[in-house]
Design a protein around this motif. Structure first.
Motif, mmCIF file in Angstrom:
data_model
loop_
_atom_site.group_PDB
_atom_site.id
_atom_site.type_symbol
_atom_site.label_atom_id
_atom_site.label_comp_id
_atom_site.label_asym_id
_atom_site.label_seq_id
_atom_site.Cartn_x
_atom_site.Cartn_y
_atom_site.Cartn_z
ATOM 1 N N ALA A 234 0.835 -1.209 0.000
ATOM 2 C CA ALA A 234 0.000 0.000 0.000
ATOM 3 C C ALA A 234 0.864 1.251 0.000
ATOM 4 N N PHE A 235 1.920 1.238 0.830
ATOM 5 C CA PHE A 235 2.770 2.417 0.910
ATOM 6 C C PHE A 235 3.513 2.636 -0.402
ATOM 7 N N LEU A 236 3.909 1.530 -1.061
ATOM 8 C CA LEU A 236 4.641 1.655 -2.325
ATOM 9 C C LEU A 236 3.794 2.318 -3.405
ATOM 10 N N GLY A 237 2.496 2.391 -3.201
ATOM 11 C CA GLY A 237 1.646 3.153 -4.119
ATOM 12 C C GLY A 237 1.997 4.637 -4.131
ATOM 13 N N LYS A 310 6.571 7.143 11.433
ATOM 14 C CA LYS A 310 5.675 6.685 12.514
ATOM 15 C C LYS A 310 6.498 6.515 13.791
ATOM 16 N N PRO A 311 5.848 6.495 14.941
ATOM 17 C CA PRO A 311 6.622 6.392 16.185
ATOM 18 C C PRO A 311 7.529 5.166 16.201
ATOM 19 N N GLY A 538 5.522 17.390 14.854
ATOM 20 C CA GLY A 538 5.165 16.045 14.423
ATOM 21 C C GLY A 538 6.142 15.446 13.432
ATOM 22 N N ARG A 539 5.725 14.301 12.891
ATOM 23 C CA ARG A 539 6.560 13.572 11.942
ATOM 24 C C ARG A 539 6.036 13.799 10.529
ATOM 25 N N PHE A 540 6.880 13.483 9.538
ATOM 26 C CA PHE A 540 6.496 13.590 8.134
ATOM 27 C C PHE A 540 6.378 12.196 7.502
ATOM 28 N N PHE A 541 5.528 12.101 6.527
ATOM 29 C CA PHE A 541 5.496 11.035 5.517
ATOM 30 C C PHE A 541 4.717 9.768 5.886
ATOM 31 N N ALA A 542 4.258 9.629 7.136
ATOM 32 C CA ALA A 542 3.481 8.425 7.437
ATOM 33 C C ALA A 542 2.241 8.357 6.553
#
Ligand code: SF4
Length: 871
Positions: A234-237, A310-311, A538-542
């Motif tokens: 899914a993420f590779l999409g 992600k954490p 916060g974080r990026f890219f999740a």
């Protein structure tokens, strides 16, 4: 006076400090318990900050041609020379070489002055030597230079992989956070480094790969990710280039790593079987001719598995300098505009030019550091301004850089001292404020912006860097653009420009600060960017949203490329360079602290025992080291921490502290083709014993004047200590010693054996030792740490070179915070039966403050355990 909250000015961890002026020009320093980078911890360097703020070597007035001048004359000269050079030869004949020591506000003004008004992009920062490959890798993968994760990820990870990072020594507070988390949740640690470093002591695995073979190792991991189905479909999409990257990885071989396949398999099993993995990378990755590819090889693995943002998982680059990250954000690199805008993008250029009401904006990237100094050497740069950095020591092929600066038509240096190898070459030296006198902001490795606040008054005529730069800008005719009175005004403008960048979809957005008033700036808490109406911290890219034009990330097909310099019969060793636990850069500050100088007081070369034997090198010998670029002399440290064919030397010593140990004179000026970052860890060298006619060790209450092929000096609590060696025949050692110490008439005691070539000479004043020199035909056997304490003491039997019965010799300092020596620890372990680092801490306090020495205490315990087992 109450405590002032500020930020440590050394590494990219960006620890908060609480500072209190002691009323005598010094500072009391403790960690800020509320700062999110360190929660009260400090390492040995941060703890010793108070010892480095003295005015002994401070530059207090402008100097022109070595003579004291005044600001009006100096600024007129600088503005006039830069203006004339531009008028005669065009804007690209001038350049700024700046530093990660600058605050964001200083950086912003330097960048605005060069790119917007002088009209060239020839401004580069010494962060080029530190982080440029990460910037390039991030931009290729994410579309912008974004650090996805945070320091908290280190505490939430189950596996931490340190790649080319000796975190224990170079980012000690982060290492302490890792160890604390490990105690709680059993975090496993893998170290990937050609050398066995202090960071390996607590690691499950150490992979001593061949220098420069990281792409092969991570390509192998990527192939296994695909083969074992650990991809996140899914993420590779959200990711382009995956097929090509997998195909390249399938073709890749592990052979260049030189690693045991079983060890590699263990690492791959750990990585693939652990969801929460953080890959920390630093100079061992970046300082390479394939540095950008190494970064992308790591990012490929995280993108393929969706382990990002992600954490407890993701890639985390750790920067070397306190504000290397700020320099990246504010456009301190020659190929970037401010706020992560691109110099090659016409819309970005127009937006920045309009925002600044600037007359111009360069359409092409400027010269990166190595190219810049090549251009200086070729006479193409007619006016050069170097700010808070020491390129005559720290650039690769440093002697060539030194010659280039010396030959440049007009050189300005801004610094806190004129006693640097670079400042000595300048036409104009400008006195700048030191960190404890400055006010502004810095950004650390996890995007946290913190305040540096003024705690000491600026001495003499010194001024803040932004103020000096603005004064030159105004004198060059750009009054309105540089009409700033406070750093808060500059910060607001910078924040407003980031709002413009955000309209182009850039990640760096601190527009939420654009209307921060002066009181708000004063009170600003450490804050992780972005800070905007839409988003905070916060974080990026999740979420799979990236910054390439199509919103996707990119995986890159990568192929292993070996380092540019190749071993050959004339140069059979690969030279790795790096940092020590208690020193910082070219030691302009840390060398002022006696306790930081006590840990490792002399430059050295680590060499494997079998290589040493094959080359006739014995323990404590001096070693001549030659590369195609230059040569040096270093003390041999024979150790299997380095593998065969590899040698390691620290990069801190300069012409001021050990002229034959300027290690970057040996380093080839080879760069990564994408990032322009030099390959500082894989030059080739030859080694052989340096056979001196005599060897010496000296202590003195006053600075010494050495005349010898080899010398290395360090401060002590009572003055100075110095190692020496020479080729000259000396017939009168007392006369030589008097010249060395500048003591023509002092009372003397001596033992001289002309036939043996040995001499022991001590000088006294009113019964107290003021200096002593020990000479022998081989490396001198005396108790150095004891002798280093003697200047100022009454000690009749100094010539024995060892402590009298009943006076313990603590040995070299291991714990810099509490001044505990190696011998003290060994003695306590042996007599009190201590069996753990904590037990040593309870008995001696060693390792209980910053914790930087805990790995070395563990090593001592281990060594003694092995010795006991063998007995
Ligand atoms: Fe300073 Fe040490 Fe913290 Fe780095 S880890 S910021 S050197 S106290």
């Amino acid at each position: 006076m109450s405590e002032v909250r500020s930020t440590c000015p050394y590494c990219g961890v960006g620890c908060g400090v609480l500072l209190k002026a002691d009323g005598q020009g010094g500072l009391d320093v403790r960690g800020d318990p509320d700062h999110p980078a360190n929660y009260g911890r400090l390492c040995s360097k941060g703890s010793a900050l108070g010892e480095t703020v003295g005015l002994g070597e401070r530059l207090l007035h402008p100097q022109i041609g070595g003579a004291q001048s005044d600001w009006g004359t100096a600024l007129d000269l600088v503005a006039g020379k830069f203006g004339q050079a531009i008028a005669r030869h065009g804007p690209d004949c001038v350049a700024f070489y700046v530093s990660g020591q600058l605050l964001n506000e200083d950086y912003y003004i330097a960048n605005k002055l060069m790119k917007g008004f002088m009209g060239s992009a020839n401004i580069d920062t010494n962060s080029r030597l530190c982080m440029a490959s990460t910037v390039a890798g991030h931009k290729r993968a994410f579309g912008t230079d974004t650090v996805p994760g945070t320091y908290e990820d280190l505490e939430e990870a189950d596996l931490i992989v340190l790649v080319g990072s000796n975190l224990a020594w170079c980012h000690p507070v982060l290492y302490q956070r890792v160890l604390a988390a490990r105690k709680e949740r059993g975090t496993r640690i893998v170290v990937i480094d050609p050398r066995r470093t202090a960071s390996c002591d607590m690691a499950e695995l150490h992979l001593p790969l061949e220098a420069g073979s990281d792409v092969a190792l991570f390509n192998g991991l990527l192939a296994q990710i695909e083969a074992r189905g650990v991809t996140d479909a899914a993420f590779l999409g959200n990711v382009d280039g995956a097929e090509e990257a997998f195909a390249a990885a399938r073709q890749s071989s592990l052979e260049p790593t030189g690693l045991d396949p079983a060890l590699v398999r263990q690492f791959y099993d750990l990585w693939l079987g652990t969801e929460k993995v953080v890959t920390v990378f630093s100079q061992g990755v970046n300082q390479s001719s394939s540095g950008s590819d190494k970064v992308n090889a790591i990012l490929n693995c995280h993108l393929a598995t969706g382990r990002i943002g992600k954490p407890g998982l993701g890639p985390l680059s750790v920067t070397g300098q306190p504000n290397a990250m700020g320099g990246r954000e504010v456009g301190g690199l020659a190929n970037m505009l401010a706020c992560h805008l691109d110099i090659e993008n016409a819309e970005h250029r127009t937006a920045v030019r309009d925002f600044w009401s600037a007359p111009t904006i360069p359409t092409q990237p400027g010269l990166k550091a190595v190219d810049m100094f090549n251009a200086v050497g070729a006479g193409k740069i007619k006016a050069l301004w170097i700010i808070h950095t020491n390129p005559a020591v720290s650039m690769p092929d440093a002697s060539a850089v030194q010659a280039a600066i010396a030959g440049c038509d007009f050189v300005v240096v801004s610094d806190i001292t004129a006693q640097t190898d670079t400042a000595r070459l300048a036409d104009v030296v400008l006195p700048a404020s030191a960190w404890a006198e400055k006010s502004g902001t810095v950004t650390n490795s996890d995007r946290t912006i913190s305040r540096q606040r003024t705690v000491l008054a600026t001495p003499g005529a010194a001024r803040a860097d932004w103020d000096i730069l603005c004064a030159v800008g105004r004198r060059m005719g750009w009054h309105d653009a540089f009409d700033f009175e406070t750093p808060a005004e500059i910060f607001r403008e910078y924040a407003a420009l980031s709002g413009v960048a955000a309209q182009f979809g850039r990640d760096f957005d601190i527009s939420g600060f654009s209307d921060l008033d002066d009181a708000g700036f004063d009170a600003l808490e450490p804050t992780r960017w972005p800070v905007s109406a839409a988003r905070r911290g916060g974080r990026f890219f999740a979420d799979g949203a990236f910054y390439h034009a199509n919103g996707k990330a990119k995986m890159l097909p990568l192929t292993h490329r070996p380092p540019e310099s190749r071993r050959a019969p004339r140069f059979p060793f690969v030279l790795n360079t790096g940092r020590l636990r208690d020193q910082w850069h070219t030691m302009t500050r840390t060398a002022l602290s006696p306790r930081l100088s006590a840990h490792l007081a002399e430059p050295f070369l680590e060499i494997h025992p079998l290589d040493a034997e094959n080359h006739g090198i014995k323990p404590n010998d001096l070693v001549s080291v030659r590369s195609p670029q230059g040569e040096g002399i270093l003390r041999a440290r024979i150790t299997d921490a380095v593998t065969r064919g590899q040698v390691f030397a620290p990069m801190h010593w300069t012409g001021e502290t050990a002229p034959s140990a300027r290690i970057d004179t040996l380093v080839a000026a080879v760069t990564d083709p994408v990032s322009g970052q030099p390959e500082s860890k894989a030059s080739v060298v030859a080694v052989s014993p340096f056979k001196a006619r005599w060897y010496g060790f000296a202590v003195s209450a006053q600075p010494l004047n050495p005349q010898a092929e080899y010398w290395a000096r360090a401060r002590t609590k009572s003055g100075w200590r110095m190692e020496m060696a020479g080729l000259k025949e000396v017939t009168d050692w007392e006369a030589e010693a008097r010249a060395l110490f500048g003591l023509p008439d002092a009372e003397v005691q001596s033992l001289v054996d002309v036939n043996r070539g040995s001499a022991r000479i001590a000088f006294f004043e009113e019964g107290r030792i003021i200096a002593a020199l020990f000479i022998a035909p081989e490396p001198v056997a005396v108790v150095r740490d004891y002798l280093a304490q003697l200047p100022g003491e009454e000690q009749a039997d100094v010539l024995t070179g060892r402590p009298p019965v009943g006076r313990p010799d603590p040995g070299p300092t291991l714990c810099a915070c509490f001044d505990v020596g190696v011998n003290t620890i060994v003695n306590a372990v042996e007599t009190e039966g201590l069996i753990s680092v904590d037990a040593v801490g309870s008995a001696l306090r060693a390792g209980t403050n910053c914790g930087s020495c805990r790995p070395e205490i563990a090593t001592i315990l281990e060594r003694l355990r092995h010795r006991e087992a063998a007995e």
